[in-house]
Scaffold this active site. Structure first.
Site, mmCIF file in Angstrom:
data_model
loop_
_atom_site.group_PDB
_atom_site.id
_atom_site.type_symbol
_atom_site.label_atom_id
_atom_site.label_comp_id
_atom_site.label_asym_id
_atom_site.label_seq_id
_atom_site.Cartn_x
_atom_site.Cartn_y
_atom_site.Cartn_z
ATOM 1 N N TYR A 73 0.834 -1.214 0.000
ATOM 2 C CA TYR A 73 0.000 0.000 0.000
ATOM 3 C C TYR A 73 0.870 1.265 0.000
ATOM 4 C CZ TYR A 73 -4.321 -2.546 0.116
ATOM 5 O OH TYR A 73 -5.372 -3.350 -0.255
ATOM 6 N N VAL A 113 -9.686 4.680 -4.624
ATOM 7 C CA VAL A 113 -9.344 5.023 -3.241
ATOM 8 C C VAL A 113 -8.283 6.129 -3.212
ATOM 9 C CG1 VAL A 113 -9.941 2.741 -2.330
ATOM 10 C CG2 VAL A 113 -7.623 3.123 -3.196
ATOM 11 N N HIS A 129 -15.089 2.138 -1.579
ATOM 12 C CA HIS A 129 -13.997 1.268 -1.124
ATOM 13 C C HIS A 129 -13.016 1.999 -0.206
ATOM 14 C CE1 HIS A 129 -14.699 -1.737 -4.697
ATOM 15 N NE2 HIS A 129 -15.666 -1.719 -3.817
ATOM 16 N N CYS A 137 -6.087 2.467 13.178
ATOM 17 C CA CYS A 137 -5.510 1.443 14.047
ATOM 18 C C CYS A 137 -6.476 0.265 14.133
ATOM 19 C CB CYS A 137 -5.274 2.031 15.434
ATOM 20 S SG CYS A 137 -4.735 0.790 16.614
ATOM 21 N N CYS A 165 -0.835 3.319 20.413
ATOM 22 C CA CYS A 165 -1.314 2.340 21.409
ATOM 23 C C CYS A 165 -0.557 1.020 21.307
ATOM 24 C CB CYS A 165 -2.826 2.119 21.263
ATOM 25 S SG CYS A 165 -3.274 1.014 19.899
ATOM 26 N N GLU A 230 -12.872 -0.828 -23.339
ATOM 27 C CA GLU A 230 -13.097 -2.272 -23.511
ATOM 28 C C GLU A 230 -14.488 -2.680 -23.051
ATOM 29 O OE1 GLU A 230 -9.977 -4.337 -21.392
ATOM 30 O OE2 GLU A 230 -8.486 -3.007 -22.286
#
Ligand code: APR
Length: 254
Positions: A73, A113, A129, A137, A165, A230
């Site tokens: 990512y 996104v 999405h 978290c 955390c 397409e």
């Protein structure tokens, strides 16, 4: 009907849109292709060409190897650092502006996104999405927007990203096997059900439930238009098919 002439198709769609009180577009990765961002299933550098979604885009993959998933990512975020909205994104923003001017509604429902619809000027955007720029978290749900500097330094460091955390941060996207955000889906369903014109641009319409919005709009009586170089799984449902790139065709409508 497949329309060979882009000008004729543009005029036809513009006329439909100018009469509509409610219209919408469902977009996918293809809308950002002309901004230099690879799609998932089309073209030589498609993201799923030599990778498997189950290794990188599922909760199980993250549990198995959070460093690998985080790295993938962050690699995609690095590709986004210099990406700009293209004429497809900005044309959709201009269409929305004209609808708003006459107190009508034009919504973007998107599977992308990358945030480029907002960057291109659209404000009525449903991100089905999620967003790759907003992480959260897995334990305390604290959210964090990743800055360019953070993306660069974390990419160099490697490994997963820790929250204050002590638990791990994950990208704020919807993975395979996860439900869509309830509010976003309810909104998208309502918008598709009421649209008089429904444009499907830059998506293979292969991933559900998002792809199901085309049938929802069609059943509710929308004039459905596909913009894609397409054929896709949605083509058979479309009243007008335009075989062109979105950045080439959508500006013709405005
Ligand atoms: N203009 C319009 N369409 C284009 C362009 C372009 N310039 N370039 C490519 N396309 C089309 C391709 O022909 C293809 O049909 O965009 C589509 C991209 O399809 P996918 O890669 O399958 O992307 P998408 O439909 O958004 O995928 C859905 O799959 O892996 C998941 O979560 C991911 O949201 C994504 C979902």
């Amino acid at each position: 009907m497949t329309c060979e002439s882009l000008t004729t198709a543009g005029a036809l769609l513009a006329a439909r849109l100018s009469r509509a009180r409610r219209a919408a577009v469902l977009t996918g990765a293809g809308i950002s292709a002309e901004s230099g961002i690879p799609t998932f299933r089309s073209g030589a550098n498609a993201l799923w060409r030599d990778r498997k979604p189950e290794d990188l885009a599922t909760p199980e993959a993250f549990a198995r190897d959070p460093g690998l998933v985080t790295g993938w990512y962050l690699m995609r975020l690095r590709m986004l650092l210099d990406a700009l909205p293209n004429p497809g994104h900005t044309a959709l923003a201009e269409i929305e502006r004209r609808f708003v001017e006459r107190r009508a509604f034009f919504s973007v429902i998107t599977q992308i996104v990358d945030g480029l619809h907002h960057a291109g000027g659209s404000s009525d955007v449903v991100e089905l999405h999620g967003s790759i720029r907003h992480w959260r978290c897995v334990a305390c749900a604290r959210e964090r927007q990743l800055t360019a500097d953070f993306v660069r330094s974390e990419s160099e460091r490697g490994g997963p990203i820790e929250c204050g955390c002590g638990a791990l941060m994950r990208p704020g996207v919807v993975w395979f096997g996860e439900a869509l955000p309830t509010h976003a889906w309810a909104l998208a369903d309502a918008v598709a059900s009421r649209a008089e014109v429904f444009i499907v641009a830059g998506t293979s319409a292969a991933v559900y439930p998002a792809a199901g919005l085309v049938a929802i709009a069609k059943r509710a009586g929308a004039f459905v238009v596909e913009v894609n170089p397409e054929a896709t799984e949605a083509t058979a449902l479309c009243d007008l098919v335009v075989r062109a790139r979105s950045g080439e065709f959508l500006p013709l409508i405005v």
